[in-house]
Design a protein around this motif. Sequence first.
Motif, short mmCIF file in Angstrom:
data_model
loop_
_atom_site.label_atom_id
_atom_site.label_comp_id
_atom_site.label_asym_id
_atom_site.label_seq_id
_atom_site.Cartn_x
_atom_site.Cartn_y
_atom_site.Cartn_z
N GLU A 244 -6.07 37.51 5.05
CA GLU A 244 -5.60 38.85 5.35
C GLU A 244 -5.43 39.18 6.95
OE1 GLU A 244 -6.76 43.34 4.89
OE2 GLU A 244 -7.34 42.08 3.39
N GLY A 245 -4.22 38.79 7.31
CA GLY A 245 -4.07 39.22 8.85
C GLY A 245 -3.97 37.94 9.66
N GLU A 246 -3.05 38.17 10.86
CA GLU A 246 -2.91 36.85 11.82
C GLU A 246 -3.97 36.49 12.52
OE1 GLU A 246 0.70 39.51 11.22
OE2 GLU A 246 -1.20 39.84 12.00
N LYS A 247 -4.78 37.53 12.86
CA LYS A 247 -6.03 37.23 13.55
C LYS A 247 -6.95 36.19 12.92
CE LYS A 247 -10.04 39.48 16.31
NZ LYS A 247 -10.42 40.47 16.40
N ALA A 248 -7.11 36.17 11.87
CA ALA A 248 -8.04 35.57 10.78
C ALA A 248 -7.33 34.08 10.83
CB ALA A 248 -8.42 36.23 9.68
N ALA A 249 -6.13 34.03 10.61
CA ALA A 249 -5.25 32.80 10.44
C ALA A 249 -5.27 32.10 11.69
CB ALA A 249 -3.82 33.02 10.06
N ASP A 250 -5.33 32.54 12.89
CA ASP A 250 -5.48 32.15 14.16
C ASP A 250 -6.65 31.30 14.49
OD1 ASP A 250 -2.94 32.63 14.61
OD2 ASP A 250 -3.32 34.29 16.24
N ALA A 251 -7.89 32.19 13.99
CA ALA A 251 -9.13 31.68 13.76
C ALA A 251 -9.24 30.20 13.23
CB ALA A 251 -10.02 32.54 13.55
N LEU A 252 -8.63 30.19 11.98
CA LEU A 252 -8.76 28.84 11.38
C LEU A 252 -7.86 28.00 11.87
CD1 LEU A 252 -8.75 30.42 7.80
CD2 LEU A 252 -10.76 29.47 9.12
N VAL B 2 -3.69 25.92 -2.27
CA VAL B 2 -3.80 26.97 -1.47
C VAL B 2 -5.42 27.55 -1.81
CG1 VAL B 2 -3.03 29.39 -0.95
CG2 VAL B 2 -1.37 27.67 -1.73
N LEU B 3 -5.91 27.79 -0.69
CA LEU B 3 -7.11 28.25 -0.56
C LEU B 3 -7.28 30.07 -0.13
CD1 LEU B 3 -10.29 27.82 -1.12
CD2 LEU B 3 -10.52 27.37 1.26
N ILE B 4 -7.55 31.04 -0.73
CA ILE B 4 -7.30 32.15 -0.45
C ILE B 4 -8.55 32.70 0.20
CG2 ILE B 4 -6.71 34.61 -0.96
CD1 ILE B 4 -4.94 33.35 -3.56
N TRP B 5 -8.67 33.30 1.50
CA TRP B 5 -9.88 33.73 1.87
C TRP B 5 -9.54 35.40 2.18
CZ3 TRP B 5 -13.11 30.79 5.85
CH2 TRP B 5 -14.23 31.34 6.38
N PRO B 6 -9.70 36.37 1.13
CA PRO B 6 -9.76 37.72 1.50
C PRO B 6 -10.76 38.14 2.39
CG PRO B 6 -10.89 37.30 -0.49
CD PRO B 6 -10.63 35.92 0.07
N ASP B 7 -10.30 39.50 3.08
CA ASP B 7 -11.50 40.11 3.53
C ASP B 7 -12.57 40.65 2.69
OD1 ASP B 7 -9.90 39.78 5.70
OD2 ASP B 7 -9.52 41.90 6.11
N HIS B 8 -13.74 40.94 2.97
CA HIS B 8 -14.92 41.33 2.35
C HIS B 8 -14.90 42.90 2.00
CE1 HIS B 8 -18.56 41.10 0.33
NE2 HIS B 8 -19.40 41.11 1.32
N ASP B 9 -13.79 43.38 1.31
CA ASP B 9 -13.78 44.66 0.97
C ASP B 9 -12.71 44.84 -0.28
OD1 ASP B 9 -11.34 44.54 2.07
OD2 ASP B 9 -11.95 45.74 3.78
N GLU B 10 -12.87 45.90 -0.89
CA GLU B 10 -11.86 46.12 -2.15
C GLU B 10 -10.27 46.01 -1.71
OE1 GLU B 10 -10.29 46.26 -5.65
OE2 GLU B 10 -12.33 45.91 -5.28
N PRO B 11 -9.67 46.56 -0.78
CA PRO B 11 -8.46 46.05 -0.26
C PRO B 11 -8.18 44.75 0.01
CG PRO B 11 -9.08 47.95 0.81
CD PRO B 11 -10.34 47.49 0.35
N GLY B 12 -9.02 44.10 0.60
CA GLY B 12 -9.26 42.51 0.71
C GLY B 12 -9.05 41.76 -0.79
N GLN C 172 -8.16 43.06 -3.53
CA GLN C 172 -6.83 43.38 -4.08
C GLN C 172 -5.80 42.50 -3.45
OE1 GLN C 172 -6.14 44.94 -6.79
NE2 GLN C 172 -3.87 44.98 -6.63
N TYR C 173 -5.78 42.40 -2.22
CA TYR C 173 -4.66 41.55 -1.59
C TYR C 173 -4.83 40.00 -2.15
CZ TYR C 173 -2.56 38.69 2.34
OH TYR C 173 -1.69 37.82 2.89
N GLY C 174 -6.18 39.62 -2.40
CA GLY C 174 -6.18 38.20 -3.05
C GLY C 174 -5.82 38.08 -4.33
N ARG C 175 -6.00 39.26 -5.11
CA ARG C 175 -5.62 38.96 -6.43
C ARG C 175 -3.81 39.12 -6.43
NH1 ARG C 175 -9.94 42.73 -7.22
NH2 ARG C 175 -8.79 44.43 -6.71
N GLU C 176 -3.31 39.91 -5.48
CA GLU C 176 -1.71 39.90 -5.25
C GLU C 176 -1.35 38.54 -5.13
OE1 GLU C 176 -0.88 43.12 -3.14
OE2 GLU C 176 -1.41 44.82 -4.55
N PRO D 53 -5.93 52.24 2.86
CA PRO D 53 -6.72 52.13 1.44
C PRO D 53 -8.01 52.42 2.03
CG PRO D 53 -5.20 50.57 1.15
CD PRO D 53 -5.04 50.88 2.69
N LEU D 54 -8.72 53.33 0.87
CA LEU D 54 -10.25 53.52 1.10
C LEU D 54 -11.08 52.26 1.03
CD1 LEU D 54 -10.70 57.01 -0.52
CD2 LEU D 54 -10.83 56.44 1.97
N ALA D 55 -11.90 52.32 1.50
CA ALA D 55 -13.25 51.23 1.34
C ALA D 55 -13.81 51.53 0.24
CB ALA D 55 -14.09 50.91 2.52
#
Length: 683
Positions: free
Chosen positions: A102-110, A139-149, A151-155, A488-490
Amino acid sequence: MSEVIDAVESPQQAARRLSAPARRDGFEPEALHPYTDDAGNALFWRIRLKHPDGSKWIRPMRRTADGTGYEIGEPSAPAAGKPLYNLRAIAAHPDAAVIVTEGEKAADALGKLGLIATTSGGASSANAADWAPLASRRVLIWPDHDEPGAQYGREVAARLLALGSTIAVIDVAALGLPPKADAWDWWKARPQTTAAEVLALAALPVLPAAPLANAANLANAERHSQHSQLPPLPVPQALERACALVMPQTEGSDAPYPLGALGPLAAAAAALAEGAQVSPAMAGQSLLAAAALLVQGAANVRTLSGHAAPLSLYALTIAQSGDGKDTADRPALRPIHDFQREAGQRHAEAMQAYEEAKSRRKKNDPPPDPPGPAPYRIAADLTIEGMRRSFAEGVSAQGVFSTEAGAVLAGHAMTPENRTKTAASLCGLWDRGHLSVVRAGGGRTERYGVRLSAHLLIQPAALGDVMGDEVLSGIGFWPRFLLAWPAPLAPRVFKPWRPEHSPDMLRYWADCKRLLSRPLPDDCDPLPVVELDAQAAQRMAGFFEDMEREGRQGGLRDVQPFALRATEQACRIAGVLTCFAGAEGIDDQAAAWGAALAAHSLDNWQAALSGKADPTPGRALTLYRWLVERVGWVALKDIPRIGPSCLRSADRRNDALDRLEALGLVEFDGQNVKAQGVDHARR
């Protein structure tokens, strides 16, 4: 910002230029993320800045239409969706596993570990992206550690399952990460980690049998199945699916809401946001709109142009279901509803006494005095006829408040046939406090000196095609709205809260009651005018020049109508806050508050509309709705003749039909067309 763009300016130089206002506010550059095609040709960039307080400033940057420079905004998305990040690397390594973050910064780190990582952008971006490059991939999905993350992983998983991909999702709970942490945080804490260690992380497989949760997810899975038969859905769900398929998905701004700029409302807004666990933006919009409803019947404001304008405000807040729209709006409006309940009872009793007096009246008796207008401050609906009746029977200063504004924007008042009339009436009320209604059966209503404020709270999926409607934009309807689109709210914690136990809310309610105790005039035009003092006028003049420069030649050209109206918005906001506080004139502090809140709204509009440049999706959705109403086959030649007004040319019709056909939403039979995927028996 420079008014002349150097033709040989590099993307890095352009990013520095376009982010200069944010850097002056303390934001620091983090990265410039290029989005390319699979051959490595740049499509657009995403500028990322971060403030020491943790807030983010993220904006898309594209080439100008003439190719000589750069500006804020994304290019129009292809019909299949927005491109993924790192497409060149994905194409160059067809057998490698791909990690979705979720986001370019995380993708760049990997990517620094030699892994192939991609993203569609922020937490709400999955549904707008073209995931076809990952079809049949591992594909390996790495969501952020919160509910919006999550939800992003599910979508993302729902989209990729439909493309035959083999999917697993990183179990972020098993990694021991703090809330909101992502792949970048994990990598930062383990700089010596290897690609093999990442690929060996605990992951949860996603099976092809996983259900698709709703119409939007169903639409995502079907977006790339152009020639498959769409399963028929009841009309409301079919329209919801069509909206998810056709319309580009947008996000709000990451800019923090300037809570302190609410002045006399700031303490109550902070208490409401913390106690009710809603976003500061939602709390602020609710209180500001309620304050405008109360003060618009007490004064007008002198704008920088010199004319006296109503103190009315229109607010639009976009938030996900469950993010507390009702929770924020109820405490903000409680004193008004309490007043209406008591005053309404007294008015009903007075009406009953009046009717009884009329029935007892003898031939030569003078007629009894009728009671005054109905005391209701909150109008019933937003239709032209509803507003006509409300102002004919009620007080001169009213408001429209709805926490389910999808029903308003999808209702009779905003159908393609009625939008222009409704919007023109609302614009007239905002501009001059004038309502003009010509009734179909004859007769005309002219009501001068009335005031209307509004706060519409709506879910993103319910926006449909109205936000990108070129007619509404062309007549300046949306530029009259202050927009807040908070993230979205945490996940919330259970925390009982009663606003009547909050000293700040009690003070806010007391101020509301003070304003409610003032009688409303029959005509608001002659009300006292709140003036800008010399320093406030100087500040507003500087804000005006900034908006003119940026709106006409700088980074706000893509939202020029909003930028050019921002100064009047700032004056109105400053006037509302001044009158709510009981002050007599707008000082420099109030002017600064107004400018900050107007700028925040402008920031949100720019983020929300960055992907709305192409009018075809809105036209396509309008055409689909029209075809659904016709039930059966419609001759192609009839669409420009009797179809929606935005499709009165063959070229527009053809573009819209091409979009619908590509998504499997229409079926052709020679020279006829009909809507697909609709069960008309279930409405």
